[in-house]
Design a protein around this motif. Structure first.
Motif, PDB file in Angstrom:
ATOM      1  N   ILE A 163       7.402 -13.564 -15.525  1.00 50.56           N
ATOM      2  CA  ILE A 163       6.066 -14.138 -15.745  1.00 50.56           C
ATOM      3  C   ILE A 163       5.188 -13.135 -16.495  1.00 50.56           C
ATOM      4  O   ILE A 163       4.497 -13.486 -17.456  1.00 50.56           O
ATOM      5  CB  ILE A 163       5.404 -14.531 -14.409  1.00 50.56           C
ATOM      6  CG1 ILE A 163       6.223 -15.611 -13.689  1.00 50.56           C
ATOM      7  CG2 ILE A 163       3.975 -15.042 -14.645  1.00 50.56           C
ATOM      8  CD1 ILE A 163       5.753 -15.907 -12.271  1.00 50.56           C
ATOM      9  N   ASN A 164       5.218 -11.867 -16.063  1.00 49.27           N
ATOM     10  CA  ASN A 164       4.372 -10.843 -16.694  1.00 49.27           C
ATOM     11  C   ASN A 164       4.706 -10.663 -18.172  1.00 49.27           C
ATOM     12  O   ASN A 164       3.810 -10.479 -19.003  1.00 49.27           O
ATOM     13  CB  ASN A 164       4.539  -9.504 -15.964  1.00 49.27           C
ATOM     14  CG  ASN A 164       3.930  -9.527 -14.573  1.00 49.27           C
ATOM     15  OD1 ASN A 164       3.183 -10.443 -14.232  1.00 49.27           O
ATOM     16  ND2 ASN A 164       4.258  -8.546 -13.757  1.00 49.27           N
ATOM     17  N   ILE A 165       6.004 -10.723 -18.506  1.00 51.23           N
ATOM     18  CA  ILE A 165       6.412 -10.579 -19.909  1.00 51.23           C
ATOM     19  C   ILE A 165       5.837 -11.728 -20.748  1.00 51.23           C
ATOM     20  O   ILE A 165       5.237 -11.511 -21.806  1.00 51.23           O
ATOM     21  CB  ILE A 165       7.950 -10.535 -20.028  1.00 51.23           C
ATOM     22  CG1 ILE A 165       8.490  -9.214 -19.483  1.00 51.23           C
ATOM     23  CG2 ILE A 165       8.388 -10.717 -21.486  1.00 51.23           C
ATOM     24  CD1 ILE A 165      10.005  -9.174 -19.352  1.00 51.23           C
ATOM     25  N   TYR A 166       6.023 -12.968 -20.271  1.00 53.77           N
ATOM     26  CA  TYR A 166       5.563 -14.124 -21.044  1.00 53.77           C
ATOM     27  C   TYR A 166       4.044 -14.249 -21.061  1.00 53.77           C
ATOM     28  O   TYR A 166       3.467 -14.763 -22.030  1.00 53.77           O
ATOM     29  CB  TYR A 166       6.220 -15.417 -20.521  1.00 53.77           C
ATOM     30  CG  TYR A 166       7.632 -15.566 -21.007  1.00 53.77           C
ATOM     31  CD1 TYR A 166       7.922 -16.111 -22.260  1.00 53.77           C
ATOM     32  CD2 TYR A 166       8.705 -15.109 -20.246  1.00 53.77           C
ATOM     33  CE1 TYR A 166       9.216 -16.210 -22.728  1.00 53.77           C
ATOM     34  CE2 TYR A 166      10.010 -15.209 -20.705  1.00 53.77           C
ATOM     35  CZ  TYR A 166      10.256 -15.759 -21.946  1.00 53.77           C
ATOM     36  OH  TYR A 166      11.541 -15.850 -22.407  1.00 53.77           O
ATOM     37  N   ALA A 167       3.390 -13.750 -20.011  1.00 55.80           N
ATOM     38  CA  ALA A 167       1.918 -13.822 -19.943  1.00 55.80           C
ATOM     39  C   ALA A 167       1.254 -13.004 -21.048  1.00 55.80           C
ATOM     40  O   ALA A 167       0.076 -13.223 -21.361  1.00 55.80           O
ATOM     41  CB  ALA A 167       1.442 -13.351 -18.573  1.00 55.80           C
ATOM     42  N   GLN A 168       2.008 -12.098 -21.659  1.00 55.92           N
ATOM     43  CA  GLN A 168       1.452 -11.305 -22.759  1.00 55.92           C
ATOM     44  C   GLN A 168       1.300 -12.131 -24.040  1.00 55.92           C
ATOM     45  O   GLN A 168       0.524 -11.769 -24.930  1.00 55.92           O
ATOM     46  CB  GLN A 168       2.349 -10.090 -23.031  1.00 55.92           C
ATOM     47  CG  GLN A 168       2.391  -9.098 -21.879  1.00 55.92           C
ATOM     48  CD  GLN A 168       3.442  -8.019 -22.104  1.00 55.92           C
ATOM     49  OE1 GLN A 168       3.769  -7.679 -23.244  1.00 55.92           O
ATOM     50  NE2 GLN A 168       3.974  -7.472 -21.029  1.00 55.92           N
ATOM     51  N   SER A 169       2.038 -13.245 -24.135  1.00 57.50           N
ATOM     52  CA  SER A 169       2.010 -14.007 -25.387  1.00 57.50           C
ATOM     53  C   SER A 169       1.662 -15.486 -25.225  1.00 57.50           C
ATOM     54  O   SER A 169       1.308 -16.141 -26.206  1.00 57.50           O
ATOM     55  CB  SER A 169       3.369 -13.892 -26.097  1.00 57.50           C
ATOM     56  OG  SER A 169       4.414 -14.318 -25.242  1.00 57.50           O
ATOM     57  N   ILE A 170       1.781 -16.040 -24.012  1.00 60.03           N
ATOM     58  CA  ILE A 170       1.411 -17.446 -23.796  1.00 60.03           C
ATOM     59  C   ILE A 170       0.490 -17.547 -22.574  1.00 60.03           C
ATOM     60  O   ILE A 170       0.484 -16.655 -21.718  1.00 60.03           O
ATOM     61  CB  ILE A 170       2.660 -18.355 -23.614  1.00 60.03           C
ATOM     62  CG1 ILE A 170       3.488 -17.932 -22.402  1.00 60.03           C
ATOM     63  CG2 ILE A 170       3.503 -18.364 -24.878  1.00 60.03           C
ATOM     64  CD1 ILE A 170       4.647 -18.873 -22.101  1.00 60.03           C
ATOM     65  N   PRO A 171      -0.303 -18.631 -22.483  1.00 61.07           N
ATOM     66  CA  PRO A 171      -1.343 -18.716 -21.437  1.00 61.07           C
ATOM     67  C   PRO A 171      -0.804 -19.111 -20.049  1.00 61.07           C
ATOM     68  O   PRO A 171      -0.991 -20.227 -19.582  1.00 61.07           O
ATOM     69  CB  PRO A 171      -2.293 -19.777 -21.991  1.00 61.07           C
ATOM     70  CG  PRO A 171      -1.447 -20.660 -22.840  1.00 61.07           C
ATOM     71  CD  PRO A 171      -0.400 -19.773 -23.431  1.00 61.07           C
ATOM     72  N   ILE A 172      -0.108 -18.159 -19.392  1.00 58.55           N
ATOM     73  CA  ILE A 172       0.316 -18.374 -18.014  1.00 58.55           C
ATOM     74  C   ILE A 172      -0.096 -17.174 -17.165  1.00 58.55           C
ATOM     75  O   ILE A 172      -0.338 -16.084 -17.696  1.00 58.55           O
ATOM     76  CB  ILE A 172       1.837 -18.600 -17.880  1.00 58.55           C
ATOM     77  CG1 ILE A 172       2.622 -17.365 -18.344  1.00 58.55           C
ATOM     78  CG2 ILE A 172       2.272 -19.845 -18.633  1.00 58.55           C
ATOM     79  CD1 ILE A 172       4.121 -17.454 -18.045  1.00 58.55           C
ATOM     80  N   VAL A 173      -0.202 -17.389 -15.863  1.00 59.61           N
ATOM     81  CA  VAL A 173      -0.482 -16.294 -14.929  1.00 59.61           C
ATOM     82  C   VAL A 173       0.469 -16.420 -13.741  1.00 59.61           C
ATOM     83  O   VAL A 173       1.004 -17.499 -13.471  1.00 59.61           O
ATOM     84  CB  VAL A 173      -1.944 -16.290 -14.423  1.00 59.61           C
ATOM     85  CG1 VAL A 173      -2.903 -15.968 -15.545  1.00 59.61           C
ATOM     86  CG2 VAL A 173      -2.302 -17.616 -13.767  1.00 59.61           C
ATOM     87  N   GLY A 174       0.668 -15.315 -13.037  1.00 57.87           N
ATOM     88  CA  GLY A 174       1.519 -15.301 -11.852  1.00 57.87           C
ATOM     89  C   GLY A 174       0.682 -15.190 -10.593  1.00 57.87           C
ATOM     90  O   GLY A 174      -0.272 -14.412 -10.536  1.00 57.87           O
ATOM     91  N   ILE A 175       1.029 -15.978  -9.580  1.00 58.76           N
ATOM     92  CA  ILE A 175       0.354 -15.959  -8.288  1.00 58.76           C
ATOM     93  C   ILE A 175       1.361 -15.503  -7.239  1.00 58.76           C
ATOM     94  O   ILE A 175       2.507 -15.966  -7.227  1.00 58.76           O
ATOM     95  CB  ILE A 175      -0.171 -17.370  -7.912  1.00 58.76           C
ATOM     96  CG1 ILE A 175      -1.074 -17.931  -9.019  1.00 58.76           C
ATOM     97  CG2 ILE A 175      -0.897 -17.350  -6.583  1.00 58.76           C
ATOM     98  CD1 ILE A 175      -1.374 -19.408  -8.839  1.00 58.76           C
ATOM     99  N   THR A 176       0.948 -14.613  -6.352  1.00 61.74           N
ATOM    100  CA  THR A 176       1.844 -14.131  -5.299  1.00 61.74           C
ATOM    101  C   THR A 176       2.301 -15.294  -4.421  1.00 61.74           C
ATOM    102  O   THR A 176       1.494 -16.106  -3.969  1.00 61.74           O
ATOM    103  CB  THR A 176       1.128 -13.068  -4.438  1.00 61.74           C
ATOM    104  OG1 THR A 176       0.799 -11.950  -5.265  1.00 61.74           O
ATOM    105  CG2 THR A 176       2.013 -12.605  -3.282  1.00 61.74           C
ATOM    106  N   LEU A 177       3.594 -15.373  -4.202  1.00 64.94           N
ATOM    107  CA  LEU A 177       4.167 -16.385  -3.306  1.00 64.94           C
ATOM    108  C   LEU A 177       4.224 -15.773  -1.915  1.00 64.94           C
ATOM    109  O   LEU A 177       4.976 -14.833  -1.669  1.00 64.94           O
ATOM    110  CB  LEU A 177       5.555 -16.794  -3.794  1.00 64.94           C
ATOM    111  CG  LEU A 177       6.277 -17.895  -3.035  1.00 64.94           C
ATOM    112  CD1 LEU A 177       5.441 -19.176  -2.973  1.00 64.94           C
ATOM    113  CD2 LEU A 177       7.633 -18.181  -3.663  1.00 64.94           C
TER     114      LEU A 177
END
Length: 207
Positions: A163-177
């Motif tokens: 998630i962190n890798i892709y969040a650098q280039s597309i509009p996504i964020v990671g939420i703690t599960l």
């Protein structure tokens, strides 16, 4: 050095998507720099298939999650990874720091393919809650899952590092599960350390 440069051979490695997407590329790069004469044949497989291929001598070693049954193999800890929830930055959950699975599972989901460890995990945990997941789309790659999440077509469980890798280039964020099983141990599986060719043993020790 001259000694390691002179060692030649082939290694067949089977690994899960999670291991290949996160940790193995850097380790393979450093191993190849030390042993340029050793070629690696790498296949991406699901955990149960990896164990079977190593047991049946079709692969020299495997990297898979520790919850995958592997009684016939010797195993060694490799890395830990964390599963998190990927959402679009415009999703109502995007401001949240953490989420429980019971809330996650009520949303429309982007899931990995039916043979994957992640899909098995989601369906197993949903069964415990007596909930049928609302799976909107199933795809086979983390890349596609992230792109579909960014397009607001659903949310997904993925390794935090991915998630962190892709969040650098597309509009996504990671939420703690917020679940104990979101922390996973990845492990190396081999048949017998005493029977390994020197090339494979060197790679196992490197990992």
């Amino acid at each position: 050095n001259d000694y390691t440069e002179g060692i030649k051979g082939n290694i067949k490695l089977h690994a899960t998507t999670s291991a290949l997407a996160q940790f193995l590329p850097a380790d393979i790069e450093s191993f190849s720099a030390e042993y340029p004469g050793i070629k690696l044949d790498i296949e991406e497989r699901v955990g149960a298939a990896i164990v079977r291929e190593v047991v049946e001598w079709h692969a020299d070693l495997g990297v898979f999650a520790s919850h995958t049954p592997s009684p016939e193999l010797e195993t060694f800890p490799y890395r830990r990874d964390e599963l998190a929830v990927a959402v679009s930055v415009s999703h109502p959950l995007a401001e949240r720091e953490s989420i429980h699975f019971a809330e996650f599972i009520r949303h429309e989901l982007i899931a990995s393919h039916s043979e994957s460890a992640l899909y098995a995990l989601i369906t197993r945990e949903a069964q415990k809650l007596d909930i049928t997941p609302k799976i909107k789309i199933r795809v086979s790659s983390f890349d596609c899952m992230c792109q579909l999440v960014a397009s607001r077509l659903g949310i997904a469980i993925l390794p935090r590092h991915v998630i962190n890798i892709y969040a650098q280039s597309i509009p996504i964020v990671g939420i703690t599960l917020n679940e104990s099983w979101a922390e996973r141990q990845l492990q190396i599986g081999i048949r017998d350390i005493r029977m390994l060719p020197p090339t494979v043993k060197a790679f196992v020790e490197h990992l």
